[in-house]
Design a protein around this motif. Structure first.
Motif, PDB file in Angstrom:
ATOM      1  N   GLU A  65       0.744  -1.230  -0.133  1.00  0.00           N
ATOM      2  CA  GLU A  65       0.271   0.157   0.079  1.00  0.00           C
ATOM      3  C   GLU A  65       0.836   1.209   0.100  1.00  0.00           C
ATOM      4  O   GLU A  65       1.986   1.269  -0.522  1.00  0.00           O
ATOM      5  CB  GLU A  65      -0.891  -0.066   1.124  1.00  0.00           C
ATOM      6  N   THR A  66       0.332   2.257   0.722  1.00  0.00           N
ATOM      7  CA  THR A  66       1.314   3.732   0.365  1.00  0.00           C
ATOM      8  C   THR A  66       2.631   3.517   1.063  1.00  0.00           C
ATOM      9  O   THR A  66       2.996   3.123   1.874  1.00  0.00           O
ATOM     10  CB  THR A  66       0.377   4.469   1.453  1.00  0.00           C
ATOM     11  N   CYS A  67       3.448   4.071   0.053  1.00  0.00           N
ATOM     12  CA  CYS A  67       4.965   4.143  -0.005  1.00  0.00           C
ATOM     13  C   CYS A  67       5.169   4.925   1.552  1.00  0.00           C
ATOM     14  O   CYS A  67       4.678   6.000   1.741  1.00  0.00           O
ATOM     15  CB  CYS A  67       5.515   5.094  -1.074  1.00  0.00           C
ATOM     16  N   GLY A  68       6.133   4.364   2.121  1.00  0.00           N
ATOM     17  CA  GLY A  68       6.675   5.131   3.396  1.00  0.00           C
ATOM     18  C   GLY A  68       7.215   6.607   3.102  1.00  0.00           C
ATOM     19  O   GLY A  68       7.000   7.355   3.755  1.00  0.00           O
ATOM     20  N   GLY A  69       7.791   6.941   1.790  1.00  0.00           N
ATOM     21  CA  GLY A  69       8.363   8.003   1.259  1.00  0.00           C
ATOM     22  C   GLY A  69       7.067   8.918   1.061  1.00  0.00           C
ATOM     23  O   GLY A  69       7.313  10.236   0.981  1.00  0.00           O
ATOM     24  N   VAL A  70       5.829   8.515   1.184  1.00  0.00           N
ATOM     25  CA  VAL A  70       4.681   9.241   1.125  1.00  0.00           C
ATOM     26  C   VAL A  70       4.027   9.595   2.474  1.00  0.00           C
ATOM     27  O   VAL A  70       3.934  10.695   2.945  1.00  0.00           O
ATOM     28  CB  VAL A  70       3.737   8.780   0.122  1.00  0.00           C
ATOM     29  N   SER A  71       3.813   8.253   3.060  1.00  0.00           N
ATOM     30  CA  SER A  71       3.244   8.262   4.372  1.00  0.00           C
ATOM     31  C   SER A  71       4.151   9.548   5.385  1.00  0.00           C
ATOM     32  O   SER A  71       3.506  10.100   6.384  1.00  0.00           O
ATOM     33  CB  SER A  71       2.952   7.359   5.100  1.00  0.00           C
ATOM     34  N   GLY A  72       5.292   9.355   5.570  1.00  0.00           N
ATOM     35  CA  GLY A  72       6.187   9.933   6.437  1.00  0.00           C
ATOM     36  C   GLY A  72       6.044  11.593   6.015  1.00  0.00           C
ATOM     37  O   GLY A  72       5.684  12.389   7.088  1.00  0.00           O
ATOM     38  N   PRO A  73       6.464  12.182   5.078  1.00  0.00           N
ATOM     39  CA  PRO A  73       6.269  13.550   4.693  1.00  0.00           C
ATOM     40  C   PRO A  73       4.650  13.965   5.150  1.00  0.00           C
ATOM     41  O   PRO A  73       4.464  15.160   5.417  1.00  0.00           O
ATOM     42  CB  PRO A  73       6.595  13.698   3.532  1.00  0.00           C
ATOM     43  N   LEU A  74       3.502  12.995   4.611  1.00  0.00           N
ATOM     44  CA  LEU A  74       2.332  13.614   4.853  1.00  0.00           C
ATOM     45  C   LEU A  74       2.043  13.679   6.343  1.00  0.00           C
ATOM     46  O   LEU A  74       1.288  14.433   6.841  1.00  0.00           O
ATOM     47  CB  LEU A  74       1.591  12.261   4.285  1.00  0.00           C
ATOM     48  N   MET A  75       2.495  12.653   7.233  1.00  0.00           N
ATOM     49  CA  MET A  75       2.404  12.832   8.507  1.00  0.00           C
ATOM     50  C   MET A  75       3.088  14.363   9.090  1.00  0.00           C
ATOM     51  O   MET A  75       2.375  14.840  10.067  1.00  0.00           O
ATOM     52  CB  MET A  75       3.016  11.765   9.371  1.00  0.00           C
ATOM     53  N   ALA A  76       4.223  14.485   8.573  1.00  0.00           N
ATOM     54  CA  ALA A  76       4.765  15.992   8.902  1.00  0.00           C
ATOM     55  C   ALA A  76       3.926  17.134   8.485  1.00  0.00           C
ATOM     56  O   ALA A  76       3.840  18.042   9.206  1.00  0.00           O
ATOM     57  CB  ALA A  76       6.273  15.994   8.360  1.00  0.00           C
ATOM     58  N   LEU A  77       3.330  17.053   7.302  1.00  0.00           N
ATOM     59  CA  LEU A  77       2.472  18.056   6.867  1.00  0.00           C
ATOM     60  C   LEU A  77       1.342  18.129   7.704  1.00  0.00           C
ATOM     61  O   LEU A  77       0.776  19.249   8.319  1.00  0.00           O
ATOM     62  CB  LEU A  77       1.914  17.601   5.399  1.00  0.00           C
ATOM     63  N   GLY A  78       0.702  17.051   8.558  1.00  0.00           N
ATOM     64  CA  GLY A  78      -0.177  17.003   9.369  1.00  0.00           C
ATOM     65  C   GLY A  78       0.038  17.747  10.787  1.00  0.00           C
ATOM     66  O   GLY A  78      -0.475  18.145  11.258  1.00  0.00           O
ATOM     67  N   LEU A  79       1.449  17.158  11.152  1.00  0.00           N
ATOM     68  CA  LEU A  79       2.165  17.788  12.372  1.00  0.00           C
ATOM     69  C   LEU A  79       2.197  19.267  12.357  1.00  0.00           C
ATOM     70  O   LEU A  79       1.655  20.125  13.167  1.00  0.00           O
ATOM     71  CB  LEU A  79       3.383  17.226  12.494  1.00  0.00           C
ATOM     72  N   CYS A 115       3.608   1.829  -2.917  1.00  0.00           N
ATOM     73  CA  CYS A 115       5.142   1.338  -2.661  1.00  0.00           C
ATOM     74  C   CYS A 115       5.492   0.503  -3.811  1.00  0.00           C
ATOM     75  O   CYS A 115       6.286   1.104  -4.738  1.00  0.00           O
ATOM     76  CB  CYS A 115       5.120   0.767  -1.359  1.00  0.00           C
ATOM     77  N   PRO A 116       4.866  -0.622  -4.337  1.00  0.00           N
ATOM     78  CA  PRO A 116       5.303  -1.465  -5.334  1.00  0.00           C
ATOM     79  C   PRO A 116       5.365  -0.624  -6.567  1.00  0.00           C
ATOM     80  O   PRO A 116       6.217  -0.786  -7.657  1.00  0.00           O
ATOM     81  CB  PRO A 116       4.280  -2.464  -5.364  1.00  0.00           C
ATOM     82  N   ASP A 117       4.170   0.218  -7.008  1.00  0.00           N
ATOM     83  CA  ASP A 117       4.346   0.826  -7.973  1.00  0.00           C
ATOM     84  C   ASP A 117       5.416   2.001  -8.059  1.00  0.00           C
ATOM     85  O   ASP A 117       5.935   2.207  -9.320  1.00  0.00           O
ATOM     86  CB  ASP A 117       2.832   1.862  -8.199  1.00  0.00           C
ATOM     87  N   ILE A 118       5.690   2.724  -7.033  1.00  0.00           N
ATOM     88  CA  ILE A 118       6.734   3.609  -7.271  1.00  0.00           C
ATOM     89  C   ILE A 118       8.145   2.744  -7.334  1.00  0.00           C
ATOM     90  O   ILE A 118       9.025   3.297  -7.961  1.00  0.00           O
ATOM     91  CB  ILE A 118       6.918   4.361  -5.842  1.00  0.00           C
ATOM     92  N   ILE A 119       8.143   1.782  -6.698  1.00  0.00           N
ATOM     93  CA  ILE A 119       9.496   0.842  -6.905  1.00  0.00           C
ATOM     94  C   ILE A 119       9.859   0.597  -8.125  1.00  0.00           C
ATOM     95  O   ILE A 119      10.631   0.530  -8.691  1.00  0.00           O
ATOM     96  CB  ILE A 119       9.470  -0.391  -5.844  1.00  0.00           C
ATOM     97  N   GLU A 120       8.588   0.103  -8.790  1.00  0.00           N
ATOM     98  CA  GLU A 120       8.666  -0.483 -10.405  1.00  0.00           C
ATOM     99  C   GLU A 120       8.913   0.850 -11.135  1.00  0.00           C
ATOM    100  O   GLU A 120       9.696   0.623 -12.218  1.00  0.00           O
ATOM    101  CB  GLU A 120       7.164  -1.139 -10.549  1.00  0.00           C
ATOM    102  N   HIS A 121       8.423   1.988 -10.791  1.00  0.00           N
ATOM    103  CA  HIS A 121       8.760   3.291 -11.683  1.00  0.00           C
ATOM    104  C   HIS A 121      10.006   3.406 -11.606  1.00  0.00           C
ATOM    105  O   HIS A 121      10.922   3.946 -12.666  1.00  0.00           O
ATOM    106  CB  HIS A 121       7.762   4.323 -11.114  1.00  0.00           C
ATOM    107  N   CYS A 147      15.127   4.351  -3.583  1.00  0.00           N
ATOM    108  CA  CYS A 147      14.125   4.643  -2.953  1.00  0.00           C
ATOM    109  C   CYS A 147      14.506   5.971  -1.862  1.00  0.00           C
ATOM    110  O   CYS A 147      13.594   6.876  -1.407  1.00  0.00           O
ATOM    111  CB  CYS A 147      13.717   3.432  -1.690  1.00  0.00           C
ATOM    112  N   VAL A 148      15.811   6.087  -1.399  1.00  0.00           N
ATOM    113  CA  VAL A 148      16.246   7.239  -0.872  1.00  0.00           C
ATOM    114  C   VAL A 148      16.223   8.528  -1.728  1.00  0.00           C
ATOM    115  O   VAL A 148      15.601   9.731  -1.381  1.00  0.00           O
ATOM    116  CB  VAL A 148      17.804   7.022  -0.511  1.00  0.00           C
ATOM    117  N   ASN A 149      16.255   8.366  -2.891  1.00  0.00           N
ATOM    118  CA  ASN A 149      16.112   9.368  -4.111  1.00  0.00           C
ATOM    119  C   ASN A 149      14.544   9.757  -4.025  1.00  0.00           C
ATOM    120  O   ASN A 149      14.363  10.822  -4.304  1.00  0.00           O
ATOM    121  CB  ASN A 149      16.551   9.039  -5.533  1.00  0.00           C
ATOM    122  N   VAL A 150      13.736   8.737  -3.877  1.00  0.00           N
ATOM    123  CA  VAL A 150      12.266   8.963  -3.842  1.00  0.00           C
ATOM    124  C   VAL A 150      12.066   9.782  -2.660  1.00  0.00           C
ATOM    125  O   VAL A 150      11.248  10.835  -2.848  1.00  0.00           O
ATOM    126  CB  VAL A 150      11.617   7.767  -3.989  1.00  0.00           C
TER     127      VAL A 150
END
Length: 168
Positions: A65-79, A115-121, A147-150
């Motif tokens: 499901e949702t990439c951690g590179g998305v969920s982490g910054p998204l939580m920071a936006l919420g914070l 996550c898997p879609d971004i990894i494949e990309h 993924c660090v680049n993502v």
């Protein structure tokens, strides 16, 4: 890639270095993205609580499901933007708008927030990171650096959106 319509900061080597530092420390894309945003944007948080909470976030427990590179910054936006008072609908709307803009921007950049879609990309191949053999192949193919680049890109996007939201 088409011209970006969303705010992204000019690629900042200092911000990229912050992401690399957190990636080396945490080894988890969600924690890396979140704590990079915390450091860059001077957000206050209980580091231990967020570190624990974000442990399961990469790919939402590696379910694809949702990439951690998305969920982490998204939580920071919420914070940063979430209302202190749950009745503050105007501030909640500002937070929702920033989160929406972020998700749309990530989809525009990588084709998905999953996550898997971004990894494949990025890697050209889909890996199931819950499968030990796939995980080994992913690492051997340079997937960790990709993924660090993502995460560097998602943190740049989220930082730009946050900067814009704070100015409004």
């Amino acid at each position: 890639r088409s011209q970006r319509w969303y705010p992204i900061m000019k690629r900042d080597q200092a911000l990229d270095a912050i992401v690399v530092k957190h990636a080396e420390h945490f080894g988890n894309c969600a924690q890396t993205g979140f704590f990079s945003m915390v450091e860059r944007c001077n957000l206050e948080c209980d580091q231990s609580a967020f570190q624990h909470a974000l442990t399961a976030m990469p790919g939402i427990g590696q379910t694809g499901e949702t990439c951690g590179g998305v969920s982490g910054p998204l939580m920071a936006l919420g914070l940063a933007l979430g209302p202190a008072d749950p009745k503050d609908k105007a501030q909640a709307a500002k937070c929702f708008a920033a989160a929406h803009q972020f998700a749309v921007a990530v989809k525009s950049e990588f084709g998905s927030t999953r996550c898997p879609d971004i990894i494949e990309h990025c890697c050209g191949t889909r890996y199931d990171l819950s499968n030990p053999e796939d995980a080994k192949q992913y690492v051997a193919a340079g997937g960790l650096q990709k993924c660090v680049n993502v995460v560097q890109t998602t943190v740049h996007i989220a930082s730009g959106i946050l900067a814009q939201a704070v100015l409004k």
